[in-house]
Design an enzyme around this catalytic site. Structure first.
Site, PDB file in Angstrom:
ATOM      1  N   ARG A  29       0.837  -1.202   0.000  1.00 13.01           N
ATOM      2  CA  ARG A  29       0.000   0.000   0.000  1.00 13.01           C
ATOM      3  C   ARG A  29       0.872   1.253   0.000  1.00 13.01           C
ATOM      4  NH1 ARG A  29      -5.034  -1.698   0.449  1.00 13.01           N
ATOM      5  NH2 ARG A  29      -5.301  -3.730   1.446  1.00 13.01           N
ATOM      6  N   ASP A  30       0.487   2.230  -0.827  1.00  8.23           N
ATOM      7  CA  ASP A  30       1.198   3.512  -0.855  1.00  8.23           C
ATOM      8  C   ASP A  30       1.048   4.192   0.499  1.00  8.23           C
ATOM      9  OD1 ASP A  30       2.116   5.564  -3.424  1.00  8.23           O
ATOM     10  OD2 ASP A  30       1.740   6.451  -1.445  1.00  8.23           O
ATOM     11  N   ILE A  31       2.134   4.766   0.984  1.00 10.51           N
ATOM     12  CA  ILE A  31       2.133   5.398   2.308  1.00 10.51           C
ATOM     13  C   ILE A  31       1.279   6.671   2.332  1.00 10.51           C
ATOM     14  CG2 ILE A  31       4.179   6.892   2.057  1.00 10.51           C
ATOM     15  CD1 ILE A  31       5.135   5.667   4.778  1.00 10.51           C
ATOM     16  N   ASN A  86       4.601   6.783 -13.580  1.00 13.40           N
ATOM     17  CA  ASN A  86       5.318   8.039 -13.766  1.00 13.40           C
ATOM     18  C   ASN A  86       6.743   7.730 -14.204  1.00 13.40           C
ATOM     19  OD1 ASN A  86       3.101   9.584 -12.848  1.00 13.40           O
ATOM     20  ND2 ASN A  86       3.665   9.191 -10.730  1.00 13.40           N
ATOM     21  N   HIS A  99       7.681   1.241 -10.918  1.00 10.50           N
ATOM     22  CA  HIS A  99       6.492   0.783 -10.183  1.00 10.50           C
ATOM     23  C   HIS A  99       5.237   1.208 -10.916  1.00 10.50           C
ATOM     24  CE1 HIS A  99       7.737   4.724  -8.653  1.00 10.50           C
ATOM     25  NE2 HIS A  99       6.456   4.999  -8.497  1.00 10.50           N
TER      26      HIS A  99
HETATM   27  P1  5GP Z   1       6.176   8.113  -7.992  1.00  7.54           P
HETATM   28  O1  5GP Z   1       5.923   9.594  -7.839  1.00  7.54           O
HETATM   29  O2  5GP Z   1       7.659   7.817  -8.003  1.00  7.54           O
HETATM   30  O3  5GP Z   1       5.451   7.532  -9.169  1.00  7.54           O
HETATM   31  O4  5GP Z   1       5.519   7.421  -6.745  1.00  7.54           O
HETATM   32  C1  5GP Z   1       6.203   7.074  -5.591  1.00  7.54           C
HETATM   33  C2  5GP Z   1       5.164   6.679  -4.578  1.00  7.54           C
HETATM   34  O5  5GP Z   1       5.813   6.004  -3.519  1.00  7.54           O
HETATM   35  C3  5GP Z   1       4.422   7.869  -3.942  1.00  7.54           C
HETATM   36  O6  5GP Z   1       3.024   7.734  -4.200  1.00  7.54           O
HETATM   37  C4  5GP Z   1       4.763   7.768  -2.457  1.00  7.54           C
HETATM   38  O7  5GP Z   1       3.679   8.074  -1.619  1.00  7.54           O
HETATM   39  C5  5GP Z   1       5.197   6.322  -2.320  1.00  7.54           C
HETATM   40  N1  5GP Z   1       6.182   6.106  -1.279  1.00  7.54           N
HETATM   41  C6  5GP Z   1       7.362   6.773  -1.119  1.00  7.54           C
HETATM   42  N2  5GP Z   1       8.044   6.294  -0.070  1.00  7.54           N
HETATM   43  C7  5GP Z   1       7.299   5.279   0.436  1.00  7.54           C
HETATM   44  C8  5GP Z   1       7.495   4.373   1.542  1.00  7.54           C
HETATM   45  O8  5GP Z   1       8.493   4.397   2.265  1.00  7.54           O
HETATM   46  N3  5GP Z   1       6.512   3.455   1.756  1.00  7.54           N
HETATM   47  C9  5GP Z   1       5.391   3.373   0.976  1.00  7.54           C
HETATM   48  N4  5GP Z   1       4.484   2.446   1.298  1.00  7.54           N
HETATM   49  N5  5GP Z   1       5.186   4.206  -0.069  1.00  7.54           N
HETATM   50  C10 5GP Z   1       6.125   5.147  -0.331  1.00  7.54           C
END
Ligand code: 5GP
Ligand code: ZN
Length: 111
Positions: A29-31, A86, A99
């Protein structure tokens, strides 16, 4: 040791709310969820972004895409779901380990 957040989550150095894993990917799950359901599907191999995919990854990519509807169903998203990848700073990428975002349910923001 890797400085990549998602490699650390893969290796259990950073805790996560994991919902699925197999020999190729893990999902948690996203944080900072942007919808009721907001999962991140990540390949075990450290691949920086779509820019770094090579023909050797074709099987992995197919596996990831085909897994998405199964995960969505398991999350109760019978009505549909959204996926986002992204790529690069210009694409809003913040974590440089490939991801796929899987979002759905209530609070899904407009695109
Ligand atoms: P991006 O912007 O690179 O596509 O998305 C990165 C995602 O990773 C973001 O939605 C952010 O909330 C999530 N994220 C970043 N650090 C962590 C973490 O330590 N744990 C979790 N579960 N999600 C994370
Ligand atoms: Zn990584």
């Amino acid at each position: 040791m890797s400085e990549c957040i998602f490699c650390k989550i893969r290796d259990g150095e950073i805790p996560s709310d994991k919902v699925y894993e197999d020999d190729q990917v893990f999902v948690f799950r996203d944080i900072h969820p942007k919808a009721e359901v907001h999962l991140l599907m990540v390949p075990r191999e450290h691949i920086g972004s779509l820019n770094n995919l090579a023909p050797q990854h074709d099987g992995l990519v197919a596996h990831m895409l085909r897994l998405l509807p199964q995960l969505a169903r398991e999350q109760g998203l019978d009505d549909g779901f959204r996926t986002i990848i992204n790529t690069g700073k210009g694409g809003g990428q913040e974590v440089f380990h490939l991801h796929i975002h899987l979002l759905g349910g209530s609070d899904l923001p407009g695109f």
